[in-house]
Design a protein around this motif. Structure first.
Motif, short mmCIF file in Angstrom:
data_model
loop_
_atom_site.label_atom_id
_atom_site.label_comp_id
_atom_site.label_asym_id
_atom_site.label_seq_id
_atom_site.Cartn_x
_atom_site.Cartn_y
_atom_site.Cartn_z
N PHE A 90 0.73 -1.31 -0.05
CA PHE A 90 -0.01 0.03 0.08
C PHE A 90 0.90 1.29 -0.18
CE2 PHE A 90 -4.03 -1.90 0.54
CZ PHE A 90 -3.70 -2.69 1.53
N CYS A 91 0.55 2.44 -1.09
CA CYS A 91 1.91 3.50 -1.07
C CYS A 91 0.19 4.25 0.04
CB CYS A 91 1.41 4.38 -2.53
SG CYS A 91 2.28 5.73 -2.67
N ALA A 92 0.93 4.97 0.96
CA ALA A 92 0.00 6.71 1.07
C ALA A 92 0.26 7.96 1.13
CB ALA A 92 -0.16 5.54 2.89
N VAL A 93 -0.29 8.64 1.71
CA VAL A 93 0.01 10.14 1.39
C VAL A 93 -0.43 10.79 2.87
CG1 VAL A 93 -1.55 11.44 0.10
CG2 VAL A 93 0.45 12.12 0.42
N GLY A 94 0.18 11.57 2.96
CA GLY A 94 -0.49 12.77 4.11
C GLY A 94 0.29 14.20 4.30
N ALA A 95 0.07 14.76 5.43
CA ALA A 95 0.55 15.81 5.02
C ALA A 95 1.80 16.11 6.10
CB ALA A 95 -0.80 17.23 6.03
N SER A 96 1.52 14.99 7.11
CA SER A 96 2.64 14.93 7.74
C SER A 96 2.43 13.34 7.99
CB SER A 96 2.61 16.00 8.80
OG SER A 96 1.70 15.23 9.95
N GLY A 97 3.41 12.97 9.60
CA GLY A 97 3.25 11.71 10.12
C GLY A 97 2.47 11.38 10.72
N ALA A 98 2.25 12.60 11.30
CA ALA A 98 1.27 12.81 12.24
C ALA A 98 -0.28 13.05 11.42
CB ALA A 98 1.35 13.88 13.37
N ASN A 99 -0.43 13.83 10.98
CA ASN A 99 -1.89 13.39 9.91
C ASN A 99 -1.77 12.47 9.58
OD1 ASN A 99 -0.77 16.38 10.39
ND2 ASN A 99 -2.62 16.63 9.59
N ASN A 100 -3.57 12.23 9.12
CA ASN A 100 -4.51 11.04 8.93
C ASN A 100 -3.91 11.06 6.91
OD1 ASN A 100 -5.79 13.39 8.32
ND2 ASN A 100 -6.89 11.88 6.74
N LEU A 101 -3.62 9.30 6.81
CA LEU A 101 -3.37 9.16 5.95
C LEU A 101 -4.30 8.89 4.98
CD1 LEU A 101 -0.08 6.51 7.12
CD2 LEU A 101 0.06 8.91 6.46
N PHE A 102 -4.14 8.89 3.89
CA PHE A 102 -5.35 8.61 2.11
C PHE A 102 -4.04 7.48 1.44
CE2 PHE A 102 -8.11 11.98 2.89
CZ PHE A 102 -7.48 12.52 2.95
N PHE A 103 -4.82 6.50 1.45
CA PHE A 103 -3.81 5.20 1.47
C PHE A 103 -4.96 4.63 0.02
CE2 PHE A 103 -1.99 3.06 4.13
CZ PHE A 103 -1.75 3.38 5.63
N GLY A 104 -3.88 4.17 -0.86
CA GLY A 104 -4.34 3.23 -1.97
C GLY A 104 -5.14 2.14 -1.92
N THR A 105 -5.16 1.40 -3.64
CA THR A 105 -5.74 0.22 -3.43
C THR A 105 -5.54 -1.34 -2.90
OG1 THR A 105 -6.18 0.77 -5.42
CG2 THR A 105 -7.88 1.42 -4.27
N GLY A 106 -4.04 -0.85 -3.83
CA GLY A 106 -2.92 -2.34 -2.64
C GLY A 106 -2.48 -2.30 -3.83
N THR A 107 -1.41 -3.00 -4.14
CA THR A 107 -1.36 -4.02 -4.82
C THR A 107 -0.72 -5.53 -4.82
OG1 THR A 107 -0.29 -2.24 -6.45
CG2 THR A 107 0.21 -4.33 -6.87
N ARG A 108 -1.67 -6.02 -5.09
CA ARG A 108 -1.49 -7.74 -4.50
C ARG A 108 0.31 -8.11 -5.09
NH1 ARG A 108 -5.65 -12.02 -4.07
NH2 ARG A 108 -5.96 -10.47 -2.10
N LEU A 109 1.11 -8.80 -4.95
CA LEU A 109 2.25 -9.19 -5.33
C LEU A 109 2.56 -10.94 -4.97
CD1 LEU A 109 5.25 -9.01 -6.79
CD2 LEU A 109 5.96 -8.48 -4.59
N THR A 110 2.27 -11.56 -6.16
CA THR A 110 2.30 -12.41 -6.78
C THR A 110 3.99 -13.41 -6.92
OG1 THR A 110 0.88 -13.10 -6.37
CG2 THR A 110 1.74 -15.01 -6.96
N VAL A 111 4.90 -14.16 -6.31
CA VAL A 111 5.98 -14.07 -6.26
C VAL A 111 6.29 -16.01 -6.58
CG1 VAL A 111 8.85 -14.66 -6.35
CG2 VAL A 111 7.03 -12.74 -5.09
N ILE A 112 6.59 -16.35 -8.40
CA ILE A 112 6.33 -17.36 -8.11
C ILE A 112 7.91 -17.97 -8.49
CG2 ILE A 112 4.46 -17.70 -9.64
CD1 ILE A 112 6.35 -16.98 -12.29
N PRO A 113 8.17 -19.38 -7.86
CA PRO A 113 9.76 -20.36 -8.49
C PRO A 113 10.20 -20.04 -9.35
CG PRO A 113 8.04 -21.16 -7.32
CD PRO A 113 7.41 -20.35 -8.52
#
Lengths: 113, 110
Positions: A90-113
């Motif tokens: 998840f990527c997130a953005v905020g006005a600082s480390g203390a302000n509420n964060l806005f998140f992206g919808t996420g990227t699911r990573l699959t790793v294959i052998p």
């Protein structure tokens, strides 16, 4: 309005291959940017952050991210993926480390052998 | 980093019941947050709590929700009259300039 876009819902890579996860943001002020990782059934773990200064930031587990103001992007990279990297990112953005964060919808990573 | 613990890890409740989710920071922090993540969706901010008062809340955080820190340590999120759509993972976070998240409580409303 604040928003974070992660255009890739699901990415599959082979173990040992390089990885780049995309993140674009829209934010009215100077952004504080974060990448979090979530393993199945687990909470959110901070991978890295950007507040100011050097636009290439290093994080844990060999991850790095580059802040590009002109592109409003904060893409996450890793040169060689390990099977244990399989998770939701998840990527997130905020006005600082203390302000509420806005998140992206996420990227699911699959790793294959 | 000091951790945040959350209890319970999983809560199942009937629609219309009240639930209390608890967050216990290891260290004495001032900034706390609640977020939720509906299954398959993004993490959403609910409320921030600073120095024992709500400092910011989202439009999701309506009168159904309340937060408090009753004993100076536990930080609780109360959801009154739960609805099916309240089913989600609820995360507590604390901040020292960077937000660190707890493992979450999975709430299932039947």
């Amino acid at each position: 309005a604040q928003s974070v876009t992660q255009p890739d819902i699901h990415i599959t890579v082979s173990e040992g291959a390089s990885l780049e996860l995309r993140c674009n943001y829209s934010y009215g002020a100077t952004p504080y940017l974060f990448w979090y990782v979530q393993s199945p059934g687990q909470g959110l773990q901070l991978l890295l952050k950007y507040f100011s200064g050097d636009t290439l930031v290093q994080g844990i587990k060999g991850f790095e991210a580059e802040f590009k103001r002109s592109q409003s992007s904060f893409n996450l990279r890793k040169p060689s993926v390990h099977w244990s990297d399989a998770a939701e990112y998840f990527c997130a953005v905020g006005a600082s480390g203390a302000n509420n964060l806005f998140f992206g919808t996420g990227t699911r990573l699959t790793v294959i052998p | 980093e000091p951790e945040v613990t959350q209890t319970p890890s999983h809560q199942v409740t009937q629609m219309g019941q009240e639930v209390i989710l608890r967050c216990v920071p290891i260290s004495n922090h001032l900034y706390f947050y609640w977020y939720r993540q509906i299954l398959g969706q993004k993490v959403e901010f609910l409320v921030s709590f600073y120095n024992n008062e709500i400092s910011e809340k989202s439009e999701i955080f309506d009168d159904q929700f309340s937060v408090e820190r009753p004993d100076g340590s536990n930080f609780t999120l109360k959801i009154r009259s739960t609805k099916l759509e309240d089913s989600a993972m609820y995360f507590c976070a604390r901040s020292t300039g960077i937000q660190f998240f707890g493992p979450g409580t999975r709430l299932t409303v039947l």
